[in-house]
Write an enzyme that holds these catalytic residues in place. Structure first.
Site, PDB file in Angstrom:
ATOM      1  N   LYS A   1      -9.367  -6.649   8.405  1.00  0.00           N
ATOM      2  CA  LYS A   1      -8.345  -6.188   9.342  1.00  0.00           C
ATOM      3  C   LYS A   1      -8.780  -6.694  10.701  1.00  0.00           C
ATOM      4  CE  LYS A   1      -7.028  -1.974   6.928  1.00  0.00           C
ATOM      5  NZ  LYS A   1      -7.261  -0.518   6.834  1.00  0.00           N
TER       6      LYS A   1
ATOM      7  N   LYS B   1      -1.078  -1.108  -4.461  1.00  0.00           N
ATOM      8  CA  LYS B   1      -2.281  -0.315  -4.183  1.00  0.00           C
ATOM      9  C   LYS B   1      -1.821   1.096  -3.886  1.00  0.00           C
ATOM     10  CE  LYS B   1      -4.612   0.044   0.334  1.00  0.00           C
ATOM     11  NZ  LYS B   1      -5.204  -0.738   1.430  1.00  0.00           N
TER      12      LYS B   1
ATOM     13  N   ASP C   1     -13.591  -1.860   3.238  1.00  0.00           N
ATOM     14  CA  ASP C   1     -12.641  -1.936   4.355  1.00  0.00           C
ATOM     15  C   ASP C   1     -13.367  -1.403   5.593  1.00  0.00           C
ATOM     16  OD1 ASP C   1     -10.695  -1.274   6.282  1.00  0.00           O
ATOM     17  OD2 ASP C   1      -9.244  -0.471   4.876  1.00  0.00           O
TER      18      ASP C   1
ATOM     19  N   ASP D   1      -7.157   2.879  -3.048  1.00  0.00           N
ATOM     20  CA  ASP D   1      -7.894   2.954  -1.783  1.00  0.00           C
ATOM     21  C   ASP D   1      -8.224   4.417  -1.502  1.00  0.00           C
ATOM     22  OD1 ASP D   1      -8.906   2.736   0.765  1.00  0.00           O
ATOM     23  OD2 ASP D   1      -7.124   1.808   1.655  1.00  0.00           O
TER      24      ASP D   1
ATOM     25  N   GLY E   1      -3.707  -3.861   6.337  1.00  0.00           N
ATOM     26  CA  GLY E   1      -2.658  -3.502   7.288  1.00  0.00           C
ATOM     27  C   GLY E   1      -2.950  -2.153   7.934  1.00  0.00           C
TER      28      GLY E   1
ATOM     29  N   SER F   1       0.879  -1.166   0.000  1.00  0.00           N
ATOM     30  CA  SER F   1       0.000   0.000   0.000  1.00  0.00           C
ATOM     31  C   SER F   1       0.916   1.216   0.000  1.00  0.00           C
ATOM     32  CB  SER F   1      -0.859  -0.031   1.265  1.00  0.00           C
ATOM     33  OG  SER F   1      -1.581   1.168   1.399  1.00  0.00           O
TER      34      SER F   1
ATOM     35  N   LYS G   1      -2.969   5.056  -2.642  1.00  0.00           N
ATOM     36  CA  LYS G   1      -4.006   5.832  -1.973  1.00  0.00           C
ATOM     37  C   LYS G   1      -4.467   6.921  -2.935  1.00  0.00           C
ATOM     38  CE  LYS G   1      -3.982   3.889   2.111  1.00  0.00           C
ATOM     39  NZ  LYS G   1      -5.202   3.355   2.757  1.00  0.00           N
TER      40      LYS G   1
ATOM     41  N   GLU H   1     -11.006   0.559  -3.236  1.00  0.00           N
ATOM     42  CA  GLU H   1     -11.319   0.277  -1.841  1.00  0.00           C
ATOM     43  C   GLU H   1     -12.023   1.475  -1.198  1.00  0.00           C
ATOM     44  OE1 GLU H   1      -7.741  -1.197  -0.022  1.00  0.00           O
ATOM     45  OE2 GLU H   1      -8.525  -0.942   2.003  1.00  0.00           O
TER      46      GLU H   1
HETATM   47  O1  OSB Z   1      -7.075   1.860   4.599  1.00  0.00           O
HETATM   48  O2  OSB Z   1      -5.767   0.206   4.406  1.00  0.00           O
HETATM   49  C1  OSB Z   1      -6.016   1.318   4.886  1.00  0.00           C
HETATM   50  C2  OSB Z   1      -2.993   2.465   6.914  1.00  0.00           C
HETATM   51  C3  OSB Z   1      -3.603   3.176   7.916  1.00  0.00           C
HETATM   52  C4  OSB Z   1      -4.972   3.298   7.903  1.00  0.00           C
HETATM   53  C5  OSB Z   1      -5.731   2.726   6.892  1.00  0.00           C
HETATM   54  C6  OSB Z   1      -5.118   1.991   5.893  1.00  0.00           C
HETATM   55  C7  OSB Z   1      -3.731   1.906   5.889  1.00  0.00           C
HETATM   56  C8  OSB Z   1      -2.979   1.226   4.841  1.00  0.00           C
HETATM   57  C9  OSB Z   1      -1.615   0.738   5.219  1.00  0.00           C
HETATM   58  O3  OSB Z   1      -3.339   1.130   3.683  1.00  0.00           O
HETATM   59  C10 OSB Z   1      -1.383  -0.670   4.930  1.00  0.00           C
HETATM   60  C11 OSB Z   1      -0.078  -1.106   5.527  1.00  0.00           C
HETATM   61  O4  OSB Z   1      -0.013  -1.375   6.748  1.00  0.00           O
HETATM   62  O5  OSB Z   1       0.888  -1.156   4.771  1.00  0.00           O
HETATM   63 MG    MG Z   2      -8.240   0.657   3.269  1.00  0.00          MG
END
Ligand code: OSB
Ligand code: MG
Length: 373
Positions: free
Chosen positions: A264, A163, A240, A190, A292, A137, A165, A215
């Site tokens: 999660k 992925k 999510d 995401d 994560g 991510s 953001k 996402e």
């Molecule tokens: O939406 O998946 C998410 C990190 C903090 C809060 C929300 C998210 C995330 C990540 C990080 O996408 C994923 C990772 O731990 O690498």
């Molecule tokens: Mg997410």
């Protein structure tokens, strides 16, 4: 398992690189770690709540507070048959929500149970895989060039899915650049709830990029309007934030609000609920993957164990320790092969040793609660 004491610790760990989502940028983590002391065995758990109540309403301090006042007292002195019995005790204590706080305790108990039974945690959870597939991510960067450089590095390292953001202003323009460079990589995005239903036309613009999924485009607490949006998009929606329980997963399936679900373990309240969601999705043919939360090695090792369940058929956001930390608090650190896989250990517990000396040095507050004799 007699629960004799519970220790809470807050540790501070700076990230190797900041992580930015549509709700903000994180430079350093304030992580709440838990240790449950049962019959001479210590189980470890990590609370995945963020430093601020932005991803969900929970944050480091709310978790510390609800654990010390309500959740730990509901467990202390109890003799549990298995870690999964802990959800019933939290319900008996009448605590609603606070799922990340509950998960930290429940997962520490699963860790203790696995050690006590001499079983690998993944086997205790019912896992089937001997290795798991990893994706990355990648947060919002200062420039598209920086993002392209990062993607390049992760692909070279072997990761099986990228992925990114997205948010308004950092989405179609960015996806266009990525696709013109890499036409065929497995790519997803995401939004962390950055859009509304008024932006359907804009979101339809994502369809041209052959994404594995988008996402959580809409509100964090919504399922119904995602089902309307899914009908308008070719791209699969993955939920999510809004999947907080197995019931929510069932509603999402029944309303066709998504085609993929991210699990999660913290968001849903612990391994027991995560397993239920896994099963609901499996029976309805919805693939899942493990999300994560910028975890330290403790939470990361739990994500790895969970990812061995059969229906975790897509690469998760479970990646190498070195992507986050200069030095992780477990030994060995989480390593990913050149094929983008993590090998699962057959040792009892998580298969990763906790570096207690290092944790002690990183600790900024600590409290131990004991059962009254
Ligand atoms: O939406 O998946 C998410 C990190 C903090 C809060 C929300 C998210 C995330 C990540 C990080 O996408 C994923 C990772 O731990 O690498
Ligand atoms: Mg997410």
């Amino acid at each position: 398992m007699k629960i004799e004491a519970i220790t809470l610790r807050e540790i501070h760990m700076p990230l190797v690189h900041f992580f930015e989502t549509s709700f903000g940028r994180t430079h350093s983590r304030r992580i709440l770690l838990l240790t449950v002391h049962c019959d001479g065995v210590n189980g470890w758990g990590e609370c995945v709540a963020g430093e601020d109540p932005f991803y969900s309403s929970e944050w480091t301090d709310s978790c510390w507070s609800v654990i010390t006042r309500y959740l730990a007292p509901s467990l202390l002195g109890r003799n549990l048959e298995a870690a999964r019995d802990c959800a019933a005790l939290f319900a008996f204590a009448k605590v609603r929500g606070h799922r990340m706080a509950k998960a930290a305790l429940e997962n520490a108990l699963w860790d203790a149970e696995a050690k006590q039974k001499g079983l690998p945690l993944w086997q205790l959870l019912g896992g089937k895989r001997s290795e798991i597939a990893c994706g990355v991510s990648i947060g919002i960067q200062d420039s598209i060039e920086q993002l392209i450089d990062k993607i390049q590095l992760e692909l070279a390292a072997g990761y099986r899915r990228v992925k990114i953001k997205v948010k308004p202003g950092w989405d179609v323009n960015v996806l266009e650049k990525i696709r013109s460079r890499w036409a065929d990589i497995t790519l997803s995005c995401d939004a962390n709830s950055a859009y509304t239903l008024d932006q359907v036309e804009h979101l339809r613009g994502f369809d041209q990029f052959n994404l594995l999924m988008i996402e959580q485009p809409l509100w964090d607490d919504d399922i119904f309007y995602h089902s309307r949006l899914q009908k308008e998009l070719r791209t699969a929606i993955c939920l999510d934030e809004s999947i907080v329980s197995n019931r929510a997963a069932a509603v999402a399936a029944e309303t066709a609000a998504c085609r993929i679900i991210n699990i999660k373990v913290g968001r849903v309240g612990g391994f027991s609920e995560a397993k239920k969601i896994h099963d609901v999705c499996h029976s309805r043919k919805i693939p899942v993957w493990c999300g994560g939360m910028l975890e330290s090695g403790v939470g990361r090792s739990h994500n790895i164990a969970l990812s061995t369940l059969e229906n975790f058929s897509l690469p998760g956001d479970v990646s190498a320790s070195r992507r986050y930390w200069k030095e992780d608090i477990i030994d060995p650190e989480v390593q990913v092969s050149g094929q983008g896989m993590i090998k699962i250990s057959d040792q009892a517990g998580t298969g990763y040793r906790i570096k207690e000396d290092m944790i002690e040095k990183l600790t900024t507050r600590k409290e131990t609660l004991r059962a009254v004799a």
